[in-house]
Every structure is written in C-alpha cells, then in structure tokens.
Design an enzyme around this catalytic site. Structure first.
Site, mmCIF file in Angstrom:
data_model
loop_
_atom_site.group_PDB
_atom_site.id
_atom_site.type_symbol
_atom_site.label_atom_id
_atom_site.label_comp_id
_atom_site.label_asym_id
_atom_site.label_seq_id
_atom_site.Cartn_x
_atom_site.Cartn_y
_atom_site.Cartn_z
ATOM 1 N N ASP A 164 -10.852 8.996 -0.474
ATOM 2 C CA ASP A 164 -9.497 8.495 -0.279
ATOM 3 C C ASP A 164 -8.950 8.874 1.085
ATOM 4 O O ASP A 164 -8.515 10.018 1.289
ATOM 5 C CB ASP A 164 -8.598 9.066 -1.397
ATOM 6 N N ASP A 192 -6.207 2.955 4.153
ATOM 7 C CA ASP A 192 -6.213 3.758 2.935
ATOM 8 C C ASP A 192 -7.244 3.267 1.917
ATOM 9 O O ASP A 192 -6.979 2.348 1.131
ATOM 10 C CB ASP A 192 -4.810 3.723 2.317
HETATM 11 N N1 LIG Z 1 -0.768 5.588 -5.144
HETATM 12 C C1 LIG Z 1 -1.607 5.855 -4.466
HETATM 13 C C2 LIG Z 1 -2.675 6.195 -3.617
HETATM 14 C C3 LIG Z 1 -2.722 5.978 -2.245
HETATM 15 N N2 LIG Z 1 -1.783 5.376 -1.496
HETATM 16 N N3 LIG Z 1 -3.879 6.415 -1.758
HETATM 17 N N4 LIG Z 1 -4.590 6.933 -2.785
HETATM 18 C C4 LIG Z 1 -3.866 6.804 -3.927
HETATM 19 N N5 LIG Z 1 -4.326 7.214 -5.102
HETATM 20 C C5 LIG Z 1 -5.590 7.919 -5.228
HETATM 21 C C6 LIG Z 1 -5.774 8.157 -6.706
HETATM 22 C C7 LIG Z 1 -4.565 7.608 -7.401
HETATM 23 C C8 LIG Z 1 -3.683 6.971 -6.371
#
Ligand SMILES: N#Cc1c(N)n[nH]c1N1CCCC1
Length: 327
Positions: free
Chosen positions: A33, A215
């Site tokens: 992430d 992202d």
């Molecule tokens: N909302 C949200 C989000 C984001 N903007 N980047 N990563 C996210 N998540 C990773 C696991 C759950 C949500």
C-alpha cells in the site's frame, strides 16, 4: 546490493493486489500500500474470532519493541491496532533483518472478512507510520540503503498478476520513455500534480489537473467532482447513485478511454477499466472505476489508473520523484 521482484496477485475485480512476504518463519499474503506506512499482519495475538481464515505471524521469532504500540484508521474507516516486534522480513529476495513488524491484536470487520489478505505492507513515507512513542521505518526505508538503487516499481495489471520490484527498473515492462514528476512528501504520500484530464479520443479537456497521490491500496481512481461529472455525462445510463455512494453505469456500457496528462505526457486508462464491477453478483448495473474525490482533499490515483501504467517510486535522488510510462 539487493534487488528483488515479487508477484502482485489480483483479488476479485482487482479490488486489491496481494504479494507473498516472509516474516519470521511465516509466509503471509500482504496488500502493498503506497498510501500508508505501516507493515502490519494478523498474528497469533489476534483474537481467533477476528483472525479465522488468515495467515498468522508468530512473534516468537521476533524481539518485542517494549512499550511500542500502533493504531491505524484508513480513509474508508477500516482500522487495526496492536504491538510491535523486530523481525526478519523478506520480499522477493530483498531482506530486512530487523524490520518493525506490527502484530495485530485488534482489526475491524473489513479486514476479518477479507480472508485472502493477511495484512498490509506500507510503502508511503515513514513520517506517517503510526507506531508510538517512536515511529519506525517502512520496509522500503529499512532496506533502501542496501538496494542497488533506492527505487521500487509498480506494474499492476487488469485481471492478471503484475509485479513489484525493489532496487531496479525493468525496461522490458514498459514502452516509451519514463516521465518523472516531483513528489511533495509533506503529507507522507507519493503526492504529485496532474496537469489535466480528457475523455475519449477528443482532447476536449474535462478539467484542469490538481494535487494527487499514487496509491496502490485504493482500488479506484478518485478525481475532482467536475472531472468525474464531465466524464460520466458522456455515458448513456450513467448516474450518480447516492445509495451506492458513487457513479454507476450499465454493465453493458463501453465507457470512453480516460486520458491523464502528467509531466507533459498523456497516459490513457482504457474505458473498459472504468466499467469496474457489478454492484453485486449478477447485477446489470456496474460501479464506475472513476469516482469524485469530494471531501478527500486531493485526487487518488489508485489501481484503476496504476494498472494502465508502469510506475517508478524513486527515492534515489536529492528528493523523491514519481515516474510513469505506458505499459
Ligand atoms: N481507505 C483507504 C486506503 C487508502 N487510501 N490507501 N489504502 C487504504 N486502505 C488499505 C487497507 C484498507 C484501506
């Protein structure tokens, strides 16, 4: 000098992409992430009711960071928290011998229900790591000085396995030149400026650009409301459905391609990527892959965009930069 590559396996509808990571003596599937900076995983310390069906990290191989704890809430209000261990983490052959591993002692239902994912590996800047009293480094920051080049790359694909690489750029994965743009790290994200947008073959702009983040942890492409509105105005049957929380289109629609200008170069998201997924199995109404970024404060270039390009997250120079190339 370390380099490595790991697969990015798409989950249903490309909702997320999971990669194998060895932590201590467990192999877990983590969601890489670039929009967050915590490496956390389900653990033997997680309540069984929350961790059923998930791979678990056993902290017995690690060294506890005494007094350290973490607690993260994402933009979608999902959340997790727990304690911290230093342990060996290996991603595609790249090894961090003492990486801060955040063992979950509590997770929200969104994570419990997503049984394919055993946690997250954050690749945003360590400035937004949630560990207290002392934030710790992300995996990338931990290994960056040992990498052949302080970069990682993202090559996601629609409905197929893509890859992340660490320490090198693979010229066989993209066509044309890589266009680089500066990154503003003030908010801890890989934040850049998009120049403008347009739909279909025409260069009739759907709107000026703006601030955006790259992202991988977000499934869709969130853009200024005026841009999203203009894009869907060209699709028969498209509507903003308050109950669904966004734009929907007939699953039979063929949305126009969507063009993004970044660094003076135009990158195209095929219209088919924007016919994202049925609202529920069997529905003839689909959720749109482009949605309004209202209330977020910046646009989010999530997987719908990233799977159309080859992206380079470059921290090898005097200041971080993002590179994009056509896949
Ligand atoms: N909302 C949200 C989000 C984001 N903007 N980047 N990563 C996210 N998540 C990773 C696991 C759950 C949500």
């Amino acid at each position: 000098c370390q380099t490595g590559e790991v697969a990015a396996d798409p989950q249903l509808y490309d909702q997320s992409y999971l990669s194998p990571v060895t932590i201590g003596n467990s192999e877990l599937m983590l969601d890489f992430d670039t929009g967050s900076a915590d490496l956390w995983c389900f653990s033997t310390e997680s309540p069984a009711a929350q961790s059923a069906g998930h791979g678990l990290y056993n902290p017995s191989t690690g060294t506890e960071l005494d007094g350290a704890f973490w607690d993260i809430t994402y933009g979608d209000q999902s959340a997790a928290s727990g304690n911290v261990f230093a342990d060996k983490v290996v991603v595609g052959g790249v090894t961090a011998t003492k990486q801060a591993v955040e063992a979950a002692t509590s997770v929200s239902y969104e994570f419990t229900e997503d049984v394919a994912s055993d946690g997250l590996l954050g690749l945003a800047f360590s400035s937004i790591n949630t560990i207290l009293p002392q934030p710790q480094t992300t995996f990338f920051d931990t290994v960056r000085n040992s990498l052949a080049k302080a970069v990682f790359t993202v090559d996601l694909k629609k409905g197929a396995a893509g890859s992340y690489t660490f320490g090198y750029i693979d010229s066989s994965k993209y066509s044309g030149a890589i266009t680089y743009v500066p990154v503003n790290t003030a908010n801890g994200f890989w934040q850049f400026t998009a120049d403008g947008y347009s739909a279909g073959g025409s260069d009739s702009s759907t709107g000026r650009g703006g601030v955006a983040i790259a992202d991988t942890g977000t499934s869709l492409l969130y853009l200024p409301a005026s841009v999203a509105k203009a894009y869907y105005s060209g699709i028969q049957g498209a509507t903003f459905d308050f109950r669904q929380g966004g734009y929907t289109i007939p699953c039979s629609a063929t949305p126009p391609d969507f063009n993004v200008a970044i660094g003076g170069k135009t990158f195209t998201v095929p219209g088919s990527y924007i016919n994202y997924a049925p609202l529920r199995a069997g529905s003839s109404t689909c959720f749109g892959g482009i949605q309004a970024d209202t209330g977020i404060g910046f646009s989010i270039f999530g997987d719908v965009f990233l799977k159309a390009v080859y992206a380079v997250f470059d921290d090898s120079g005097s200041s971080p930069r993002l590179g994009f190339a056509a896949q």
